[in-house]
Design a protein around this motif. Structure first.
Motif, PDB file in Angstrom:
ATOM      1  N   VAL A 240      49.517   4.847 -13.798  1.00 46.11           N
ATOM      2  CA  VAL A 240      48.073   4.898 -13.638  1.00 46.11           C
ATOM      3  C   VAL A 240      47.430   5.653 -14.806  1.00 46.11           C
ATOM      4  O   VAL A 240      46.305   5.357 -15.210  1.00 46.11           O
ATOM      5  CB  VAL A 240      47.692   5.514 -12.273  1.00 46.11           C
ATOM      6  CG1 VAL A 240      47.823   7.034 -12.283  1.00 46.11           C
ATOM      7  CG2 VAL A 240      46.285   5.102 -11.858  1.00 46.11           C
ATOM      8  N   THR A 241      48.179   6.613 -15.387  1.00 44.68           N
ATOM      9  CA  THR A 241      47.672   7.302 -16.580  1.00 44.68           C
ATOM     10  C   THR A 241      47.580   6.342 -17.758  1.00 44.68           C
ATOM     11  O   THR A 241      46.594   6.322 -18.498  1.00 44.68           O
ATOM     12  CB  THR A 241      48.582   8.483 -16.947  1.00 44.68           C
ATOM     13  OG1 THR A 241      48.581   9.425 -15.873  1.00 44.68           O
ATOM     14  CG2 THR A 241      48.089   9.176 -18.223  1.00 44.68           C
TER      15      THR A 241
ATOM     16  N   ALA B 135      40.135  10.322 -17.296  1.00 42.19           N
ATOM     17  CA  ALA B 135      40.187  10.938 -18.618  1.00 42.19           C
ATOM     18  C   ALA B 135      38.860  10.763 -19.328  1.00 42.19           C
ATOM     19  O   ALA B 135      38.065   9.872 -19.007  1.00 42.19           O
ATOM     20  CB  ALA B 135      41.315  10.331 -19.452  1.00 42.19           C
ATOM     21  N   VAL B 136      38.640  11.632 -20.309  1.00 46.80           N
ATOM     22  CA  VAL B 136      37.483  11.529 -21.203  1.00 46.80           C
ATOM     23  C   VAL B 136      38.006  11.337 -22.619  1.00 46.80           C
ATOM     24  O   VAL B 136      38.830  12.133 -23.096  1.00 46.80           O
ATOM     25  CB  VAL B 136      36.583  12.774 -21.127  1.00 46.80           C
ATOM     26  CG1 VAL B 136      35.507  12.705 -22.208  1.00 46.80           C
ATOM     27  CG2 VAL B 136      35.962  12.905 -19.760  1.00 46.80           C
ATOM     28  N   VAL B 137      37.559  10.265 -23.253  1.00 43.03           N
ATOM     29  CA  VAL B 137      37.916   9.990 -24.643  1.00 43.03           C
ATOM     30  C   VAL B 137      36.680  10.228 -25.510  1.00 43.03           C
ATOM     31  O   VAL B 137      35.612   9.663 -25.245  1.00 43.03           O
ATOM     32  CB  VAL B 137      38.406   8.542 -24.819  1.00 43.03           C
ATOM     33  CG1 VAL B 137      38.728   8.266 -26.281  1.00 43.03           C
ATOM     34  CG2 VAL B 137      39.629   8.283 -23.959  1.00 43.03           C
ATOM     35  N   SER B 138      36.828  11.082 -26.493  1.00 42.16           N
ATOM     36  CA  SER B 138      35.728  11.332 -27.436  1.00 42.16           C
ATOM     37  C   SER B 138      35.925  10.469 -28.674  1.00 42.16           C
ATOM     38  O   SER B 138      37.036  10.411 -29.227  1.00 42.16           O
ATOM     39  CB  SER B 138      35.677  12.809 -27.832  1.00 42.16           C
ATOM     40  OG  SER B 138      35.349  13.610 -26.731  1.00 42.16           O
ATOM     41  N   VAL B 139      34.864   9.763 -29.090  1.00 44.70           N
ATOM     42  CA  VAL B 139      34.934   8.936 -30.289  1.00 44.70           C
ATOM     43  C   VAL B 139      33.789   9.300 -31.222  1.00 44.70           C
ATOM     44  O   VAL B 139      32.760   9.845 -30.794  1.00 44.70           O
ATOM     45  CB  VAL B 139      34.863   7.423 -29.945  1.00 44.70           C
ATOM     46  CG1 VAL B 139      35.977   7.026 -28.994  1.00 44.70           C
ATOM     47  CG2 VAL B 139      33.514   7.053 -29.341  1.00 44.70           C
ATOM     48  N   ASN B 140      34.002   9.004 -32.491  1.00 43.22           N
ATOM     49  CA  ASN B 140      32.962   9.189 -33.497  1.00 43.22           C
ATOM     50  C   ASN B 140      32.555   7.818 -34.015  1.00 43.22           C
ATOM     51  O   ASN B 140      33.362   7.102 -34.608  1.00 43.22           O
ATOM     52  CB  ASN B 140      33.488  10.056 -34.645  1.00 43.22           C
ATOM     53  CG  ASN B 140      32.424  10.320 -35.700  1.00 43.22           C
ATOM     54  OD1 ASN B 140      31.245  10.359 -35.384  1.00 43.22           O
ATOM     55  ND2 ASN B 140      32.841  10.479 -36.936  1.00 43.22           N
ATOM     56  N   ALA B 141      31.320   7.416 -33.733  1.00 43.98           N
ATOM     57  CA  ALA B 141      30.778   6.150 -34.236  1.00 43.98           C
ATOM     58  C   ALA B 141      30.166   6.415 -35.603  1.00 43.98           C
ATOM     59  O   ALA B 141      29.182   7.154 -35.724  1.00 43.98           O
ATOM     60  CB  ALA B 141      29.742   5.588 -33.270  1.00 43.98           C
TER      61      ALA B 141
END
Length: 597
Positions: A34-35, A123-129
């Motif tokens: 599930v992860t 989960a939280v995914v941080s992205v840079n656009a």
């Protein structure tokens, strides 16, 4: 009996422990699955963001429309994407584009997955656009980039192609990063010629000779040699270089950027087209270019349709000072056509703009032609040479008093120095860009239709001597590419390809297949013979030319090349000094992954 009791207890304990371990392993297994599903959901959202950034910006409606993936055996909550802070310009300090600057927006993506047994992961995914302005590259090509100059060429500025880079020369020197999203090939595209004069500076500014490529040293070997030779300043796909998405809606060709307005253009397309961005939009009647000056600008019956929306446009007298036209004004030796010129006096245009400051400035001008009767399918036929060939010519552009971008879907000729007095952010966009030196006169290059009667026969085309010329402007235009690579299966070089491309069959390795390369991306029609073209700007090509499309650049002696003093304009390193309407390319990079417990 005691022994049997103890043995039974021990066996029972072992079985219980084994069951517990199996249960724990099952729980861990299901938890891991599930992860992974949560991570897959985050990757799915990343791919959507990468699509949305293709036009250089991610809008709030695009964030709201982000969806979860469909993976059998798992249920997903609707992902959320939240902007963190505002968009800011900053220098990229990680990855293969380190050193460029971009408009950066952090976005946090929250995803969650659940399996049928109730196991849940979040989960939280941080992205840079990143939105990267194109005009901060010294050279940017969407297709294959070929560089095989004759006279020495020193180039200062980042050189990039979204495809493959073909290099061979006796005297080419690169002072900054060189990147290719596919391969770096140390030879010509249409033959196996390889010269030993390509140099790339290392981090200390020492020129180091190129003696390997993606074919001799594929994969990690290429990266290792680049690190050892050039401190990693030559990079390919093996180094992690990826294509930078062009500023276009999905499925739209790169030529959309300079195409005329069209009914049905939605907001996304309007954001890309310079025709919609323009403060002054001009439609030129090709069949009326040779009208007398007094009639040229006459409303309704004249040659021009000027549109500033609800704002004033030049009156008849002002129009005559700024604009003029003539059919078959001069002979273009490369295209072997008489050029139908629509001429803009840039100085007079600025005078009029400054005299009419209200209700707002004009910093983007767009020009197109109607009716458009140019034949594009047969570059060597008599019909192609005798048809209309409308083009824009810029004169009196030495002094710019404010930022200015001029764009058209047709070829552009720049006559004389441009923006070399009182520098301003400037760019020119078109199907092809040709530089005519200050010594050029139309009278010395008159068009003679008899020259095209037999294109295979050399004719005494007029070739005059150029003089030194200075240009300070970014250019974005079509290029002329060699049609095939003799060392690749697809597309293979063969006579059929050559015939379709040039109008006459050529053998696969014949040098006339050469499209002209970067050294002929800005085009020339004169004998430069040691005179200097000083260029400062950014050379961008996103597509193949559609109108100035004669590929065989050296088919007749109609010019000799200048000494090329070409460099990236360092003023463009300041985001506030970019030309109006500068297109952007985008990418999305993951910066963090945080499980939520």
């Amino acid at each position: 009996m005691i022994f049997l009791v103890l043995l039974t207890a021990l066996i029972g304990t072992g079985i219980a422990t084994m069951v517990m371990v199996q249960r724990a392993e099952g729980i861990d297994y299901r938890g891991s699955r599930v992860t992974y599903a949560t991570e897959a959901a985050a990757d799915h959202v990343m791919s959507q963001l990468a699509t949305h950034i293709s036009d250089g910006i991610i809008t709030n409606p695009e964030l709201a429309a982000i969806s979860a993936p469909a993976i059998p055996g798992f249920a997903f909550t609707a992902p959320t994407a939240t902007r963190i802070g505002g968009a800011v310009y900053k220098v990229i300090n990680t990855g293969t584009y380190t050193g460029l600057y971009s408009l950066n927006q952090q976005i946090d993506i929250r995803t969650a997955a659940t399996d049928p047994a109730g196991n849940r992961s979040e989960a939280v995914v941080s992205v840079n656009a990143q939105s990267i302005p194109l005009f901060q590259f010294g050279v940017f090509y969407e297709g294959d980039l070929e560089i095989h100059n004759g006279p020495r060429m020193d180039f200062a500025g980042w050189v990039h192609t979204n495809s493959s880079l073909y290099l061979t020369s006796d005297n080419t020197y690169f002072m900054d990063n060189v990147t290719a999203a596919d391969s770096v090939i140390w030879m010509r595209k249409a033959s196996n010629e390889r010269l030993n004069g390509v140099f790339i500076d290392d981090m200390d500014g020492n020129p180091v000779a190129l003696d390997f490529d993606s074919r001799s040293d594929p994969g990690s070997s290429f990266v290792t040699k680049s690190n050892n030779h050039f401190d990693g300043r030559l990079m390919s796909a093996a180094s992690g270089v990826t294509p930078l998405n062009l500023p276009l809606p999905a499925g739209m060709p790169a030529t959309t950027m300079v195409d005329p307005k069209a009914a049905g253009d939605d907001a996304a397309i309007q954001n890309v087209k310079f025709a919609w961005k323009a403060d002054l939009h001009i439609v030129v009647r090709t069949d009326r270019l040779s009208m007398a000056p007094a009639a040229f600008c006459t409303p309704v019956l004249g040659a021009l349709d000027l549109d500033r929306g609800p704002h004033p446009v030049p009156n008849a007298a002002e129009c005559q000072a700024i604009f003029s036209g003539r059919q078959d004004a001069f002979h273009d030796g490369r295209e072997n056509v008489g050029v139908d010129v629509f001429q803009i006096d840039v100085g007079e245009l600025q005078d009029w703009i400054q005299a009419h400051p209200v209700p707002g400035p004009i910093d983007i001008v767009y020009i197109t032609f109607d009716p458009a009767t140019v034949t594009t399918g047969a570059p060597y036929t008599l019909a192609r040479s005798l048809t209309d060939f409308p083009a824009v010519r810029l004169v009196n552009g030495e002094t710019l008093r404010f930022p200015l971008t001029i764009a058209t879907d047709r070829p552009v000729y720049v006559l004389g120095d441009y923006n070399n007095v009182g520098w301003q952010p400037a760019s020119v966009l078109g199907d092809a860009i040709t530089y005519l030196s200050p010594n050029w006169t139309d009278a010395a290059h008159l068009w003679n239709a008899a020259w095209v009667a037999d294109p295979a026969v050399a004719h005494p085309f007029p070739v005059t001597n150029a003089t030194d010329m200075d240009v300070y402007a970014a250019i974005a235009a079509g290029h002329s590419s060699t049609p095939c690579d003799v060392n690749r299966a697809l597309p293979a070089c063969n006579p059929a390809d050559s015939a379709a491309f040039f109008g006459t069959p050529l053998t696969g390795g014949a040098l006339p297949n050469y499209g002209g390369g970067l050294e002929n991306f800005p085009r020339f029609l004169e004998n430069w013979g040691g005179d200097v073209l000083l260029y400062r700007g950014s050379l961008v090509s996103l597509f193949a030319s559609r109108y100035a499309m004669r590929k065989r650049w050296s088919w007749i002696n109609y010019y000799s090349p200048p000494n090329r003093d070409w460099r990236f304009d360092m003023n463009f390193r300041d985001p506030t000094q970019l030309p109006p309407g500068t297109p952007t390319v985008g990418s999305v990079i993951q910066t963090a992954f945080r499980p939520i417990y």
